[in-house]
Design an enzyme around this catalytic site. Structure first.
Site, PDB file in Angstrom:
ATOM      1  CB  SER A   1      -0.982   0.072   1.159  1.00 26.11           C
ATOM      2  OG  SER A   1      -1.605   1.243   1.452  1.00 26.11           O
TER       3      SER A   1
ATOM      4  CE1 TYR B   1      -3.766  -2.429   5.131  1.00 27.36           C
ATOM      5  CE2 TYR B   1      -3.394  -0.224   4.812  1.00 27.36           C
ATOM      6  CZ  TYR B   1      -3.626  -0.949   4.364  1.00 27.36           C
ATOM      7  OH  TYR B   1      -3.686  -1.737   2.914  1.00 27.36           O
TER       8      TYR B   1
END
Ligand SMILES: NC(=O)c1ccc[n+]([C@@H]2O[C@H](COP(=O)([O-])OP(=O)(O)OC[C@H]3O[C@@H](n4cnc5c(N)ncnc54)[C@H](OP(=O)(O)O)[C@@H]3O)[C@@H](O)[C@H]2O)c1
Length: 269
Positions: free
Chosen positions: A142, A155
């Site tokens: 990401s 995350y």
């Protein structure tokens, strides 16, 4: 005997970016092994790809945060009689909120899926690929990998792991005929934000990409033997800014984007 079609195993193929990978790879002539927990959605995807592309689709329902599910997929990756040419480690999820306020069990499940499962499946696949001198792995990271993100702490850290790990292994195996690449998407229209409980409607429209566009960029970069790719100009600029600007500034900005109230004020000095 003519060479059979290449086979790709995709985790998290029941929705979003994983489903877009399945469609794009079927279009490229791959047969597929599709993994996720929702067997019905995988069956429906399989039927659609069989009709549209004559793809052979093996449905492998598995929870990758459970030992049993993980072992099932590891065993499939190790099968000598039906080798996997491409592994897409895509399954992942996020959480939103301050770390100390989120259930620790959920945070650990995220580490289990985003990191442990990805490492174990990469290991299971790579061993055989290096022995054969061919094959590839795409790990879905990401743009959060480039930036500690208050409101998204665990995350973003899992994705920093994925990016670092993937690029290091890329160097280890590139001379052995095996490719491994990290793709770092930004905001992408999938079920991700809803599952994470994020306020997606507050993110400006220009920051979003469609999963099909992310996958097209990823596969082109993979063809070009890249170690890492960031789809989209906004995401590239974000990653570049994060790597040159002082952490004290980028942390605050990331916190604002993630709506962490504690990070809402930029430092005065
Ligand atoms: N969307 C974004 O904005 C964005 C941005 C950057 C990176 N990413 C990354 O992109 C990847 C794909 O996410 P997405 O956006 O496509 O989200 P999504 O639409 O929520 O899809 C997630 C996929 O992962 C599967 N999955 C979740 N938990 C699982 C488990 N325990 N075991 C096996 N499969 C599981 C889900 O299927 P089941 O529920 O059927 O198991 C689903 O197929 C993730 O790694 C995510 O971190 C997304």
């Amino acid at each position: 005997m003519p060479k059979s079609r290449p086979v790709a195993l995709i985790t998290g193929a029941s929705a979003g970016i994983g489903r877009a990978f399945a469609e794009a790879l079927a279009d490229r002539g791959y047969d597929l092994v599709v993994v996720a927990r929702d067997a019905a959605r995988l069956e429906e995807l399989g039927e659609m790809l069989k009709t549209k592309h004559s793809t052979s689709v093996e449905v492998l329902p598995a929870d990758l945060t459970a030992d049993e599910g993980l072992m099932l997929v590891e065993d499939r990756l190790k099968r000598e009689d039906a080798p996997i040419d491409l592994l897409v480690n895509n399954a992942g999820f996020g959480t939103a909120g301050r770390f100390h306020e989120i259930s620790i069990d959920k945070e650990i499940r995220m580490v289990d899926l985003n990191i442990s499962a990805l490492v174990r499946l990469t290991h299971a696949a790579l061993d055989r690929m290096v022995a054969r001198g061919s094959g590839g792995i795409i790990n879905v990271s990401s743009v959060a990998a480039f930036q500690p993100a208050p409101g998204n702490a665990t995350y973003s850290a899992t994705k920093a792991f994925v990016s670092s790990f993937t690029q290091a292994v890329h160097e280890e195996v590139r001379a052995r005929g095996v490719r491994i690449m990290a793709v770092n998407p930004g905001f992408t229209r999938t079920e991700f934000q809803q599952r994470a409980g994020m306020e997606a409607e507050k993110v400006p429209g220009f920051m979003w990409q469609q999963p099909e566009d992310v996958v097209a960029v990823a596969l082109k970069a993979f063809d070009n033997r890249r170690a890492v790719i960031i789809p989209g100009i906004i995401n590239k600029m974000t990653a570049t800014f994060s790597s040159v600007a002082p952490g004290v500034v980028t942390r605050k900005i990331a916190g604002r984007i993630m709506k962490d109230p504690g990070a809402a004020r930029l430092p005065r000095k």
